[in-house]
Design a protein around this motif. Structure first.
Motif, PDB file in Angstrom:
ATOM      1  N   HIS A 152     -61.328  -6.538  -2.808  1.00 43.57           N
ATOM      2  CA  HIS A 152     -61.825  -6.534  -4.185  1.00 43.57           C
ATOM      3  C   HIS A 152     -62.540  -5.216  -4.466  1.00 43.57           C
ATOM      4  CE1 HIS A 152     -63.354  -8.146  -7.949  1.00 43.57           C
ATOM      5  NE2 HIS A 152     -64.541  -7.662  -7.617  1.00 43.57           N
ATOM      6  N   LYS A 153     -62.174  -4.589  -5.552  1.00 40.71           N
ATOM      7  CA  LYS A 153     -62.792  -3.318  -5.933  1.00 40.71           C
ATOM      8  C   LYS A 153     -63.641  -3.536  -7.175  1.00 40.71           C
ATOM      9  CE  LYS A 153     -59.860  -0.460  -3.511  1.00 40.71           C
ATOM     10  NZ  LYS A 153     -60.207   0.467  -2.560  1.00 40.71           N
ATOM     11  N   VAL A 154     -64.798  -2.923  -7.156  1.00 40.14           N
ATOM     12  CA  VAL A 154     -65.712  -2.998  -8.290  1.00 40.14           C
ATOM     13  C   VAL A 154     -65.769  -1.628  -8.936  1.00 40.14           C
ATOM     14  CG1 VAL A 154     -68.094  -3.415  -9.000  1.00 40.14           C
ATOM     15  CG2 VAL A 154     -67.079  -4.793  -7.194  1.00 40.14           C
TER      16      VAL A 154
END
Length: 148
Positions: free
Chosen positions: A128-130
């Motif tokens: 997951h990339k923020v």
């Protein structure tokens, strides 16, 4: 906190009762000075009970989460103040709020814990990339007027 504020207020604007007398003892305190927040004659004992409830309730959160560690650290600090041999007035000075306020804060935390357990914000899927947005970008976007 209220005691500190009364030192800054000119004499003509101070309460008609002596604020030190009103705040110095639980037996004399007849108001908190906060609308909707009544005096709890057993505030210290009730706060201690709520703090202990939070410590029990937080056990449903995984030990390795930052949320649980922060809550436990904060609650232990507040308990050390509440359990100490200082006056209620001194405890309020150390907490920087009235005991009745902390009772409300603690009740809020008790209602938040089950929600946090349900939401599990610490459980981020792998990969997951923020998107990181710099503060300047946010300010620039906020000042731009959308085109029609």
């Amino acid at each position: 906190m209220l005691r500190q504020m009364t030192r800054l207020v000119p004499g003509s604007l101070k309460w008609s009762v002596n604020p030190t007398a009103a705040l110095s003892s639980r037996g004399i305190k007849d108001h908190t000075g906060i609308a909707g927040l009544d005096v709890d004659p057993n505030a210290r004992e009730n706060l201690k009970l709520y703090l202990e409830q939070v410590l029990k309730a937080i056990k449903i959160i995984p030990e390795d989460t930052e949320y649980r560690r922060n809550v436990e650290t904060t609650i232990h600090h507040k308990l050390s103040i509440v359990n100490s041999d200082i006056t209620d007035e001194e405890a309020e000075d150390q907490l920087d709020a009235q005991l009745e306020q902390y009772i409300n804060f603690t009740k809020d935390e008790l209602s938040l814990i089950p929600k946090m357990a349900e939401w599990q914000p610490w459980d981020v899927p792998s990969g997951h990339k923020v998107e990181v947005v710099e503060e300047q970008e946010v300010e620039q976007n906020a000042t731009q007027v959308p085109k029609k």
